[in-house]
Write an enzyme that holds these catalytic residues in place. Sequence first.
Site, PDB file in Angstrom:
ATOM      1  N   HIS A 231      41.524  30.708  35.271  1.00 30.66           N
ATOM      2  CA  HIS A 231      41.075  30.700  33.821  1.00 30.66           C
ATOM      3  C   HIS A 231      41.385  30.531  33.158  1.00 30.66           C
ATOM      4  CE1 HIS A 231      40.959  34.714  35.564  1.00 30.66           C
ATOM      5  NE2 HIS A 231      40.208  34.934  34.381  1.00 30.66           N
TER       6      HIS A 231
ATOM      7  N   HIS B 125      34.191  32.964  37.538  1.00 31.09           N
ATOM      8  CA  HIS B 125      34.010  32.337  37.024  1.00 31.09           C
ATOM      9  C   HIS B 125      35.326  31.203  36.968  1.00 31.09           C
ATOM     10  CE1 HIS B 125      37.814  34.964  36.476  1.00 31.09           C
ATOM     11  NE2 HIS B 125      37.091  35.418  35.297  1.00 31.09           N
TER      12      HIS B 125
ATOM     13  N   HIS C 230      43.551  35.359  27.449  1.00 27.33           N
ATOM     14  CA  HIS C 230      44.846  35.530  28.587  1.00 27.33           C
ATOM     15  C   HIS C 230      44.824  33.938  29.143  1.00 27.33           C
ATOM     16  CE1 HIS C 230      41.187  37.350  30.886  1.00 27.33           C
ATOM     17  NE2 HIS C 230      41.898  36.585  32.283  1.00 27.33           N
TER      18      HIS C 230
ATOM     19  N   HIS D  70      38.507  44.430  38.693  1.00 26.58           N
ATOM     20  CA  HIS D  70      37.529  44.110  37.248  1.00 26.58           C
ATOM     21  C   HIS D  70      36.144  44.688  37.988  1.00 26.58           C
ATOM     22  CE1 HIS D  70      39.694  42.122  34.130  1.00 26.58           C
ATOM     23  NE2 HIS D  70      40.680  41.267  35.332  1.00 26.58           N
TER      24      HIS D  70
ATOM     25  N   TYR E  87      47.167  42.661  33.899  1.00 25.69           N
ATOM     26  CA  TYR E  87      47.569  41.614  32.474  1.00 25.69           C
ATOM     27  C   TYR E  87      48.972  42.378  32.321  1.00 25.69           C
ATOM     28  CZ  TYR E  87      41.672  40.740  32.140  1.00 25.69           C
ATOM     29  OH  TYR E  87      40.904  40.533  31.884  1.00 25.69           O
TER      30      TYR E  87
ATOM     31  N   GLU F 195      47.449  36.724  33.552  1.00 25.26           N
ATOM     32  CA  GLU F 195      46.902  36.933  34.924  1.00 25.26           C
ATOM     33  C   GLU F 195      47.378  36.415  35.674  1.00 25.26           C
ATOM     34  OE1 GLU F 195      42.809  37.509  35.284  1.00 25.26           O
ATOM     35  OE2 GLU F 195      42.409  39.058  35.161  1.00 25.26           O
TER      36      GLU F 195
END
Lengths: 308, 105
Positions: free
Chosen positions: A153, A200, A215, A247, A256, A266
């Site tokens: 993503h 996501h 990112h 997260h 990161y 990431e």
Amino acid sequence: MAIKGVLRPGFAQVRVLDMKEAIIHYRDRIGLTVVSTEADGRVYLKAYDEFDRHSIILRECDEAGIDYMSFKVDNEESLNHYEEQIRKAGFDVTPVEAGEQPGVGRRIHFTAPTGHRFDLYVQMELSNNGPMTNNPDVSQLDPTGMKAIRFDHCLLYGRDLDGTQNLFVDILGFSVSEQVIDDDTGMVIATFLTCSNKAHDLALVRHDEDGKLHHVSFLVEDWSAIRDAADIMTRYDISRDIGPTRHGITRGQTIYFFDPSGNRNEVFAGGYHFYPDNPVRIWQASSVGKAIFYYERELNDRFMTVVT
Amino acid sequence: MEKEKFQISIKGLDEKIICEEDEALLTALEKQGFAKIPVGCRKGGCGICKIKILEGEFKIGKMSIKHVSLAERKMNFSLACKTFPKSDLRLEIFKKNNKVITIRA
């Protein structure tokens, strides 16, 4: 709903300051394979567990950042439908001829309200060294480096977050999985969008400059793979931002770090499964530390300010 | 062979830091915990560690033209993460996004 329409993130074209250094980073450290280098200088790469020809394109440029992110669509009918709907909503849609990237069919591209260019496409050649399909072993190519499984993503920063979110939700059929909102005004500060079963596929943060990249994320297998990636970062003196950590949003485990041009990458593992009937999970801005970095419980300075 | 070491002074500060030849100024600043210059990507992409060299010789690596234009380069603007001393230097740090530059007590 079964996954129809927009299927998944397909590829991202990233600008790098120095191609030689970038290849060492993305190939030898993250573990992608170089598929081809074309006459225009662009370098095409893929992760070992991806069926399609490529997922990351590097373009040498004197400014870092992202050129575009592309999503794969299930069929031509859907692509035509989206093209019409995006136009109807008042956006310019530009066709990109088949073959502009090797092995990729026709695409359409549009610029979202946050200033980011997105592409939609249906066709991409299959890789000859993707996952096996006949009595398949876990991999055909031996995973190397951080053992990135796939391009997962992007998180993008820009001003009109609502506009881009609405385009993806209303026209492209994405769902909102989580949001960070201002405690007092309810203004959405960050939104997490999915077109699939993942927590996501695209995330957006409101920011005072358009078209920015926060990112590009790569999936790795689990928490142990996150540790192994961290070992590689120290071993090769890769610029690290934060992590290993988790997260709150998505519940994914993460590090990161930065590529040699300053684009944030990431490595991401885990995260819950999303279904379209799930309620939106809301974080108040006063709890944003825990939302972004669950163990630290506070943002670092870089999260809101460092983008390319 | 011993690496050559240069003294780096920062406008507004009394203390000096040491930076080796071929060491990025930002690396030396971070390592010595001396001045909390904003640290971003450390790779010339994000522009947060922008500086201006006021005196001294230096060389630079690749950095995003968005953050230091060619005209600015001629005026000795640079990014600390991509600036390498060739002599003692005096420089000015620019803060970005109103972050306060704090100095170790």
